[in-house]
Each structure stands twice: as structure tokens, then as C-alpha cells.
Motif scaffolding. Sequence first.
Motif, PDB file in Angstrom:
ATOM      1  N   ASP A  69       0.811  -1.225   0.000  1.00  0.00           N
ATOM      2  CA  ASP A  69       0.000   0.000   0.000  1.00  0.00           C
ATOM      3  C   ASP A  69       0.843   1.272   0.000  1.00  0.00           C
ATOM      4  O   ASP A  69       0.445   2.275  -0.609  1.00  0.00           O
ATOM      5  CB  ASP A  69      -0.967   0.013   1.188  1.00  0.00           C
ATOM      6  CG  ASP A  69      -2.124  -0.938   0.998  1.00  0.00           C
ATOM      7  OD1 ASP A  69      -2.216  -1.581  -0.074  1.00  0.00           O
ATOM      8  OD2 ASP A  69      -2.945  -1.053   1.934  1.00  0.00           O
ATOM      9  N   ALA A  70       1.952   1.254   0.646  1.00  0.00           N
ATOM     10  CA  ALA A  70       2.805   2.447   0.710  1.00  0.00           C
ATOM     11  C   ALA A  70       3.583   2.678  -0.587  1.00  0.00           C
ATOM     12  O   ALA A  70       4.009   3.797  -0.865  1.00  0.00           O
ATOM     13  CB  ALA A  70       3.782   2.335   1.878  1.00  0.00           C
ATOM     14  N   ASP A  71       3.767   1.623  -1.380  1.00  0.00           N
ATOM     15  CA  ASP A  71       4.548   1.731  -2.611  1.00  0.00           C
ATOM     16  C   ASP A  71       3.956   0.767  -3.638  1.00  0.00           C
ATOM     17  O   ASP A  71       4.460  -0.339  -3.824  1.00  0.00           O
ATOM     18  CB  ASP A  71       6.015   1.412  -2.337  1.00  0.00           C
ATOM     19  CG  ASP A  71       6.903   1.650  -3.550  1.00  0.00           C
ATOM     20  OD1 ASP A  71       6.516   2.442  -4.434  1.00  0.00           O
ATOM     21  OD2 ASP A  71       7.980   1.036  -3.610  1.00  0.00           O
ATOM     22  N   TYR A  72       2.861   1.202  -4.294  1.00  0.00           N
ATOM     23  CA  TYR A  72       2.154   0.335  -5.242  1.00  0.00           C
ATOM     24  C   TYR A  72       3.052  -0.041  -6.414  1.00  0.00           C
ATOM     25  O   TYR A  72       3.705   0.834  -7.007  1.00  0.00           O
ATOM     26  CB  TYR A  72       0.920   1.073  -5.759  1.00  0.00           C
ATOM     27  CG  TYR A  72      -0.370   0.434  -5.327  1.00  0.00           C
ATOM     28  CD1 TYR A  72      -0.620   0.130  -4.006  1.00  0.00           C
ATOM     29  CD2 TYR A  72      -1.351   0.125  -6.250  1.00  0.00           C
ATOM     30  CE1 TYR A  72      -1.803  -0.447  -3.604  1.00  0.00           C
ATOM     31  CE2 TYR A  72      -2.544  -0.445  -5.865  1.00  0.00           C
ATOM     32  CZ  TYR A  72      -2.764  -0.735  -4.542  1.00  0.00           C
ATOM     33  OH  TYR A  72      -3.924  -1.314  -4.162  1.00  0.00           O
ATOM     34  N   PRO A  73       3.068  -1.312  -6.785  1.00  0.00           N
ATOM     35  CA  PRO A  73       3.856  -1.712  -7.961  1.00  0.00           C
ATOM     36  C   PRO A  73       3.191  -1.197  -9.238  1.00  0.00           C
ATOM     37  O   PRO A  73       1.999  -0.878  -9.247  1.00  0.00           O
ATOM     38  CB  PRO A  73       3.842  -3.240  -7.893  1.00  0.00           C
ATOM     39  CG  PRO A  73       2.648  -3.588  -7.101  1.00  0.00           C
ATOM     40  CD  PRO A  73       2.423  -2.457  -6.143  1.00  0.00           C
ATOM     41  N   CYS A  98     -17.369  -2.562  -2.150  1.00  0.00           N
ATOM     42  CA  CYS A  98     -16.557  -1.568  -2.869  1.00  0.00           C
ATOM     43  C   CYS A  98     -17.376  -0.360  -3.320  1.00  0.00           C
ATOM     44  O   CYS A  98     -16.845   0.517  -4.005  1.00  0.00           O
ATOM     45  CB  CYS A  98     -15.881  -2.219  -4.069  1.00  0.00           C
ATOM     46  SG  CYS A  98     -14.608  -3.418  -3.646  1.00  0.00           S
ATOM     47  N   ASP A  99     -18.652  -0.300  -2.972  1.00  0.00           N
ATOM     48  CA  ASP A  99     -19.516   0.843  -3.280  1.00  0.00           C
ATOM     49  C   ASP A  99     -19.688   1.051  -4.776  1.00  0.00           C
ATOM     50  O   ASP A  99     -19.766   2.179  -5.264  1.00  0.00           O
ATOM     51  CB  ASP A  99     -18.984   2.119  -2.607  1.00  0.00           C
ATOM     52  CG  ASP A  99     -20.035   3.207  -2.524  1.00  0.00           C
ATOM     53  OD1 ASP A  99     -21.239   2.897  -2.624  1.00  0.00           O
ATOM     54  OD2 ASP A  99     -19.639   4.375  -2.375  1.00  0.00           O
ATOM     55  N   SER A 100     -19.762  -0.054  -5.520  1.00  0.00           N
ATOM     56  CA  SER A 100     -19.977   0.010  -6.962  1.00  0.00           C
ATOM     57  C   SER A 100     -21.455  -0.207  -7.254  1.00  0.00           C
ATOM     58  O   SER A 100     -21.987  -1.280  -6.955  1.00  0.00           O
ATOM     59  CB  SER A 100     -19.147  -1.069  -7.664  1.00  0.00           C
ATOM     60  OG  SER A 100     -19.426  -1.091  -9.046  1.00  0.00           O
ATOM     61  N   PRO A 101     -22.154   0.782  -7.816  1.00  0.00           N
ATOM     62  CA  PRO A 101     -23.554   0.562  -8.187  1.00  0.00           C
ATOM     63  C   PRO A 101     -23.642  -0.577  -9.202  1.00  0.00           C
ATOM     64  O   PRO A 101     -22.891  -0.590 -10.189  1.00  0.00           O
ATOM     65  CB  PRO A 101     -23.979   1.881  -8.831  1.00  0.00           C
ATOM     66  CG  PRO A 101     -22.954   2.881  -8.410  1.00  0.00           C
ATOM     67  CD  PRO A 101     -21.695   2.118  -8.161  1.00  0.00           C
ATOM     68  N   PRO A 111      -5.123   1.162  -1.606  1.00  0.00           N
ATOM     69  CA  PRO A 111      -5.313   1.193  -0.159  1.00  0.00           C
ATOM     70  C   PRO A 111      -6.572   1.975   0.207  1.00  0.00           C
ATOM     71  O   PRO A 111      -7.179   2.637  -0.641  1.00  0.00           O
ATOM     72  CB  PRO A 111      -4.067   1.889   0.372  1.00  0.00           C
ATOM     73  CG  PRO A 111      -3.540   2.695  -0.759  1.00  0.00           C
ATOM     74  CD  PRO A 111      -3.986   1.994  -2.026  1.00  0.00           C
ATOM     75  N   TYR A 112      -6.932   1.904   1.465  1.00  0.00           N
ATOM     76  CA  TYR A 112      -8.133   2.550   1.946  1.00  0.00           C
ATOM     77  C   TYR A 112      -8.161   4.008   1.482  1.00  0.00           C
ATOM     78  O   TYR A 112      -7.169   4.716   1.538  1.00  0.00           O
ATOM     79  CB  TYR A 112      -8.206   2.490   3.475  1.00  0.00           C
ATOM     80  CG  TYR A 112      -9.474   3.119   4.011  1.00  0.00           C
ATOM     81  CD1 TYR A 112     -10.663   2.420   4.001  1.00  0.00           C
ATOM     82  CD2 TYR A 112      -9.469   4.426   4.483  1.00  0.00           C
ATOM     83  CE1 TYR A 112     -11.835   2.992   4.462  1.00  0.00           C
ATOM     84  CE2 TYR A 112     -10.636   5.018   4.945  1.00  0.00           C
ATOM     85  CZ  TYR A 112     -11.813   4.302   4.926  1.00  0.00           C
ATOM     86  OH  TYR A 112     -12.960   4.884   5.362  1.00  0.00           O
ATOM     87  N   GLY A 113      -9.326   4.417   0.970  1.00  0.00           N
ATOM     88  CA  GLY A 113      -9.480   5.784   0.504  1.00  0.00           C
ATOM     89  C   GLY A 113      -9.184   5.977  -0.973  1.00  0.00           C
ATOM     90  O   GLY A 113      -9.350   7.067  -1.498  1.00  0.00           O
ATOM     91  N   THR A 114      -8.718   4.928  -1.650  1.00  0.00           N
ATOM     92  CA  THR A 114      -8.403   5.029  -3.078  1.00  0.00           C
ATOM     93  C   THR A 114      -9.118   3.946  -3.879  1.00  0.00           C
ATOM     94  O   THR A 114      -8.581   3.421  -4.845  1.00  0.00           O
ATOM     95  CB  THR A 114      -6.881   4.939  -3.319  1.00  0.00           C
ATOM     96  OG1 THR A 114      -6.430   3.632  -2.959  1.00  0.00           O
ATOM     97  CG2 THR A 114      -6.130   6.005  -2.550  1.00  0.00           C
TER      98      THR A 114
END
Length: 157
Positions: A24-28, A106-109, A69-72
Motif C-alpha cells: 500500500d505504501a509503494d504500489y507496484p 466496494c460501493d460500486s452501483p 489502499p483505503y481511501g483510493t
Amino acid sequence: MAPKNLDFVEIPIRDLPLYNSDFDADYPPEGRALKDAIAAVDAVLFVTPEYNRGIPGPLKNAIDWASRPYGTNSFAHKPSAMIGASPGKIGTAVGQQSLRGVLSYCDSPQMGAPEAYIEFTPGLITEVGEVTDKSTEQFLCDFMTAFEAFVARVLGC
């Protein structure tokens, strides 16, 4: 079979490593490319088989990458629908229910109807993508028209 104003782009998931929150801190680059590809489309149509009454592991892995990560979360407010085929009589009904649960989180309609569970039989779809059964072809055309209308409603178009 889709309406002419719908354009489709396949979003590859083959090269994604297994998701781990340590990334999460360094996405590939593979994870970033997936998130960017989802951001570039108006909606997502999941086309999936069913394995062991659930969604395939690579699809769940891709959803994890795209929603973290959370929030993205790439799926938040992004319209989605699903369709699949399998040799069984109920197509991919159970796997799609599993996918619906994940996408809800995931809040996807999600397009609720029509649902599309295709029993895949030999010769149903040719090597060049032609559907050989006219009732299946009509159903798929109707499904895609409903998807177009659903996306327009969600996006306010």
C-alpha cells in the motif's frame, strides 16, 4: 452485440502479483496500471467464469488491488454489471452472487436486472465470436442494451 455507442476495453489482470497490504505504501506498476485503467472507463462489465461456486482467485485479487489502499477505491461510484458462462445449468449464478457481495463492499452501483447466467455448450460461440443460438444472441443484445441504459442512469447522462 452491444449498442454502437458503447466501446469496450479489456483491462488485463494477468500480471498482477498477489495483493498484500505491505504494497500500500509503494504500489507496484501493475497495481497502478490497473487503477489507472479503471479510472479511465465510465463503467465496468465483469465477464467471469465460476470456480468452486465463487469468483476466480485472480479476479478477487484484481478487485483487491483496485480497491486498496483505503481511501483510493477505484470502484466507488463506478457502475458495474456482470455476466458469465459455465457448463453447468445455472451458468455462473453462484459466482456472480459472490461478486455482488464484493462489489457492494466496494460501493460500486450494480445493474440488478437482467441477470445473465449463460450455460456454455460446445459451439454456442464460434472462434470469431459469433453466437450460434438466436435466442442467446437476442438475450445478449438485450443485456447490453440494459447495461447501456443502466450506465446512463447512474452517470446522469
